[in-house]
Design a protein around this motif. Structure first.
Motif, PDB file in Angstrom:
ATOM      1  N   LEU A   2      26.528  23.565  12.384  1.00  0.00           N
ATOM      2  CA  LEU A   2      26.044  22.199  12.285  1.00  0.00           C
ATOM      3  C   LEU A   2      25.949  21.804  10.823  1.00  0.00           C
ATOM      4  O   LEU A   2      25.468  22.576   9.995  1.00  0.00           O
ATOM      5  CB  LEU A   2      24.656  22.071  12.922  1.00  0.00           C
ATOM      6  N   LEU A   3      26.413  20.604  10.539  1.00  0.00           N
ATOM      7  CA  LEU A   3      26.290  20.046   9.199  1.00  0.00           C
ATOM      8  C   LEU A   3      25.663  18.676   9.315  1.00  0.00           C
ATOM      9  O   LEU A   3      26.056  17.881  10.169  1.00  0.00           O
ATOM     10  CB  LEU A   3      27.660  19.883   8.533  1.00  0.00           C
ATOM     11  N   GLN A   4      24.707  18.390   8.468  1.00  0.00           N
ATOM     12  CA  GLN A   4      24.139  17.049   8.415  1.00  0.00           C
ATOM     13  C   GLN A   4      24.536  16.456   7.075  1.00  0.00           C
ATOM     14  O   GLN A   4      24.079  16.895   6.028  1.00  0.00           O
ATOM     15  CB  GLN A   4      22.624  17.074   8.560  1.00  0.00           C
ATOM     16  N   VAL A   5      25.437  15.481   7.140  1.00  0.00           N
ATOM     17  CA  VAL A   5      25.936  14.839   5.922  1.00  0.00           C
ATOM     18  C   VAL A   5      25.425  13.407   5.919  1.00  0.00           C
ATOM     19  O   VAL A   5      25.802  12.603   6.773  1.00  0.00           O
ATOM     20  CB  VAL A   5      27.478  14.865   5.872  1.00  0.00           C
ATOM     21  N   THR A   6      24.583  13.081   4.953  1.00  0.00           N
ATOM     22  CA  THR A   6      23.999  11.746   4.889  1.00  0.00           C
ATOM     23  C   THR A   6      24.676  10.859   3.852  1.00  0.00           C
ATOM     24  O   THR A   6      24.549   9.644   3.920  1.00  0.00           O
ATOM     25  CB  THR A   6      22.493  11.836   4.578  1.00  0.00           C
ATOM     26  N   ASP A   7      25.404  11.439   2.938  1.00  0.00           N
ATOM     27  CA  ASP A   7      26.114  10.667   1.917  1.00  0.00           C
ATOM     28  C   ASP A   7      27.447  10.185   2.495  1.00  0.00           C
ATOM     29  O   ASP A   7      28.309  10.987   2.853  1.00  0.00           O
ATOM     30  CB  ASP A   7      26.359  11.554   0.691  1.00  0.00           C
ATOM     31  N   SER A   8      27.612   8.865   2.620  1.00  0.00           N
ATOM     32  CA  SER A   8      28.810   8.318   3.267  1.00  0.00           C
ATOM     33  C   SER A   8      30.094   8.672   2.520  1.00  0.00           C
ATOM     34  O   SER A   8      31.134   8.871   3.145  1.00  0.00           O
ATOM     35  CB  SER A   8      28.694   6.808   3.435  1.00  0.00           C
ATOM     36  N   ALA A   9      30.048   8.793   1.204  1.00  0.00           N
ATOM     37  CA  ALA A   9      31.241   9.164   0.441  1.00  0.00           C
ATOM     38  C   ALA A   9      31.657  10.594   0.763  1.00  0.00           C
ATOM     39  O   ALA A   9      32.847  10.883   0.942  1.00  0.00           O
ATOM     40  CB  ALA A   9      30.989   9.007  -1.060  1.00  0.00           C
ATOM     41  N   VAL A  10      30.706  11.483   0.852  1.00  0.00           N
ATOM     42  CA  VAL A  10      30.999  12.872   1.212  1.00  0.00           C
ATOM     43  C   VAL A  10      31.516  12.921   2.654  1.00  0.00           C
ATOM     44  O   VAL A  10      32.484  13.621   2.950  1.00  0.00           O
ATOM     45  CB  VAL A  10      29.747  13.768   1.053  1.00  0.00           C
ATOM     46  N   ARG A  11      30.899  12.174   3.536  1.00  0.00           N
ATOM     47  CA  ARG A  11      31.319  12.137   4.937  1.00  0.00           C
ATOM     48  C   ARG A  11      32.784  11.707   5.032  1.00  0.00           C
ATOM     49  O   ARG A  11      33.584  12.336   5.735  1.00  0.00           O
ATOM     50  CB  ARG A  11      30.431  11.197   5.735  1.00  0.00           C
TER      51      ARG A  11
END
Length: 84
Positions: free
Chosen positions: A67-76
């Protein structure tokens, strides 16, 4: 024993079975709907989902998931091509 595809199952038998077993009824009603919003998911909801996943059975008790939680839209956006 021959197993019929789901769309060929006798509806009377299916309804009787679902009426008796709440778990089967829930599984039968499941739908995957992928309409996403920009709303932030509360941490408590994420924790509950992770705990439910950890409690679920897996093939050969492997529990091979990540599981990964990516909150930065650029990284996503940058990692989307890597997710297949």
């Amino acid at each position: 024993m021959t197993v019929k595809p789901a769309r060929e199952v006798d509806e009377t038998v299916m309804n009787d079975t679902l009426a008796v077993n709440a778990t089967l009824a829930l599984m039968h009603r499941h739908r995957s709907i992928r309409h996403f919003t920009d709303a932030v998911v509360p941490d408590a909801h994420i924790a509950a989902a992770v705990q439910a996943g950890q409690a679920a059975s897996t093939s050969s008790a492997v529990q091979a998931y990540s599981l990964l939680q990516v909150t930065d839209s650029a990284v996503r956006e940058a990692i989307v091509p890597l997710t297949g």
